[in-house]
Scaffold this motif. Structure first.
Motif, short mmCIF file in Angstrom:
data_model
loop_
_atom_site.label_atom_id
_atom_site.label_comp_id
_atom_site.label_asym_id
_atom_site.label_seq_id
_atom_site.Cartn_x
_atom_site.Cartn_y
_atom_site.Cartn_z
N LEU A 104 -45.63 72.38 46.51
CA LEU A 104 -44.48 72.69 47.43
C LEU A 104 -43.85 73.96 47.06
O LEU A 104 -43.59 74.01 45.70
N ARG A 105 -43.48 74.79 48.00
CA ARG A 105 -42.83 76.12 47.95
C ARG A 105 -41.66 76.00 48.99
O ARG A 105 -41.86 75.54 50.19
N ILE A 106 -40.32 76.45 48.52
CA ILE A 106 -39.37 76.89 49.33
C ILE A 106 -39.14 78.14 49.70
O ILE A 106 -38.90 78.87 49.04
N SER A 107 -39.46 78.62 50.94
CA SER A 107 -39.36 79.96 51.45
C SER A 107 -37.84 80.21 51.49
O SER A 107 -37.57 81.49 51.51
N ASP A 108 -37.14 79.58 52.06
CA ASP A 108 -35.80 79.46 52.39
C ASP A 108 -34.98 78.46 52.35
O ASP A 108 -35.28 77.36 52.72
N LEU A 109 -33.56 78.46 51.60
CA LEU A 109 -32.80 77.54 51.59
C LEU A 109 -31.50 78.25 51.50
O LEU A 109 -30.92 78.32 50.82
N THR A 110 -30.86 78.26 52.75
CA THR A 110 -29.67 79.32 53.09
C THR A 110 -28.62 78.30 53.50
O THR A 110 -28.80 77.56 54.59
N LEU A 111 -27.40 78.42 53.28
CA LEU A 111 -26.22 77.95 53.91
C LEU A 111 -25.64 79.01 54.82
O LEU A 111 -25.24 80.08 54.36
N ASN A 112 -25.66 78.79 55.99
CA ASN A 112 -25.10 79.57 57.29
C ASN A 112 -23.46 79.67 57.30
O ASN A 112 -22.99 78.75 56.38
N PHE A 113 -23.13 80.57 58.04
CA PHE A 113 -21.60 80.64 58.28
C PHE A 113 -21.15 79.63 58.97
O PHE A 113 -19.94 79.02 58.42
N ASP A 114 -21.58 78.67 59.51
CA ASP A 114 -21.08 77.52 60.15
C ASP A 114 -21.21 76.18 59.26
O ASP A 114 -21.04 75.24 59.70
N LEU A 115 -21.67 76.78 58.04
CA LEU A 115 -21.67 75.70 57.04
C LEU A 115 -23.07 74.47 57.22
O LEU A 115 -23.23 73.60 56.70
N SER A 116 -24.10 74.92 58.22
CA SER A 116 -25.16 74.38 58.29
C SER A 116 -26.27 74.86 57.44
O SER A 116 -26.05 76.07 57.03
N LEU A 117 -27.13 73.97 56.89
CA LEU A 117 -28.00 74.41 55.96
C LEU A 117 -29.45 74.55 56.62
O LEU A 117 -30.14 73.91 57.28
N TYR A 118 -30.12 75.89 56.18
CA TYR A 118 -31.33 76.18 57.16
C TYR A 118 -32.40 76.23 55.93
O TYR A 118 -32.16 76.61 54.94
N ALA A 119 -33.54 75.17 56.11
CA ALA A 119 -34.43 75.07 55.09
C ALA A 119 -36.02 75.44 55.84
O ALA A 119 -36.30 75.30 56.87
N ARG A 120 -36.70 75.92 54.86
CA ARG A 120 -38.13 76.31 55.20
C ARG A 120 -38.85 76.21 53.95
O ARG A 120 -38.79 76.67 53.02
N PHE A 121 -39.98 75.20 54.24
CA PHE A 121 -40.84 74.79 53.24
C PHE A 121 -42.26 74.73 53.57
O PHE A 121 -42.78 74.71 54.68
N ASN A 122 -43.17 75.27 52.38
CA ASN A 122 -44.45 75.37 52.76
C ASN A 122 -45.17 74.31 51.83
O ASN A 122 -45.03 74.20 50.65
N VAL A 123 -45.93 73.31 52.35
CA VAL A 123 -46.54 72.26 51.58
C VAL A 123 -48.20 72.33 52.05
O VAL A 123 -48.69 72.69 52.82
N ARG A 124 -48.68 72.21 50.63
CA ARG A 124 -50.33 72.00 50.75
C ARG A 124 -50.62 70.60 50.39
O ARG A 124 -50.35 70.19 49.45
N ILE A 125 -51.44 70.21 51.42
CA ILE A 125 -51.89 68.91 51.52
C ILE A 125 -53.35 69.00 51.50
O ILE A 125 -54.28 69.59 52.24
N THR A 126 -54.08 67.85 50.83
CA THR A 126 -55.38 67.76 50.72
C THR A 126 -55.65 66.31 51.54
O THR A 126 -55.18 65.44 50.96
#
Length: 252
Positions: A104-126
């Motif tokens: 599992l890799r987290i490419s982005d985990l950012t708190l925006n100005f409107d206090l919302s949380l943006y998340a981008r994950f990359n998952v490798r599944i077999t």
């Protein structure tokens, strides 16, 4: 005794006809006073004059026969279906595919100005298909999502592809999402990060079609959850998965 007081015998006519029977039958009903004007003729035995009553049709017997035939056909159908299912099981020996989360890799985990949380994950599944005679078509409409406790962080989908017999396929899936309760959510995850054990759930809902020989069956759904324990939420770095438990089932 004078002549006018003498009793003269009455001559009886021996040839006179016998008295006739009264016109009124003996079964007369009279009133208490015996007034013949109130007498009524008896109804007599009317049952002999009435035609014999027709017997109603035996509908209950017909219903019983129909019910018995229906139950018998259903039992026969169940026996046939059971026999076919048994033959298919013996011939193809179907097994559920297996899935595992490799990293599992987290490419982005950012708190925006409107206090919302943006998340981008990359998952490798077999994905592992252990069947010798069964192929799997992964159809459009799959849904994968990563959750922190009861809050969804991000979501994505699997590509469409066909997995052959005894095949193992590695899939790299990108998941993105935005949560409006970013500040509270980020604080809770950072607090968990200090312990080095952050619980995450990967939920999977994938429509598939099973191929038996040359026959392609209708769509079913593979539902499952992988419970993960990771050590960190650092971005742009591979995260160590300390524990992983996956369970899957088939929904027809």
């Amino acid at each position: 005794m004078t002549d006018h007081q003498r009793i003269h015998p009455v001559a009886v006519d021996v040839e006179a006809p016998p008295p006739t029977r009264p016109l009124v039958p003996q079964g007369l009903f009279t009133s208490e006073k015996g007034d013949p004007r109130q007498r009524q003729l008896p109804l007599g035995d009317t049952t002999a004059a009435m035609p014999p009553a027709l017997k109603p049709p035996k509908r209950s017997n017909c219903l019983c026969k129909c019910l018995c035939w229906t139950i018998g056909l259903l039992i026969l159908l169940l026996i046939i279906v059971g026999a076919i299912a048994g033959i298919i099981y013996l011939v193809f020996q179907p097994k559920l595919p297996k899935y595992s989360v490799d990293n599992l890799r987290i490419s982005d985990l950012t708190l925006n100005f409107d206090l919302s949380l943006y998340a981008r994950f990359n998952v490798r599944i077999t994905a592992d298909n252990p069947n010798k005679k069964i192929g799997i078509y992964y159809e459009k409409g799959s849904h994968l999502s990563v959750w922190y406790k009861n809050t969804k962080l991000c979501q994505g989908s699997l590509p469409r592809f066909y997995q052959g017999h005894q095949n193992r396929t590695v899939l790299n899936v990108g998941l993105t999402g935005q949560n409006q309760y970013g500040r509270t959510l980020l604080d809770a995850m950072q607090e968990e990060q200090q312990t080095g054990r952050i619980p995450l759930d990967l939920k999977i809902d994938v429509p598939v079609s099973i191929k038996l020989g040359k026959l392609k069956l209708k769509k079913v759904r593979i539902l499952g959850t992988c419970k993960l324990i990771v050590d960190s939420l650092s971005t742009n770095s591979f995260i160590s998965i300390k524990a992983s438990t996956c369970s899957f089932g088939l929904k027809i």
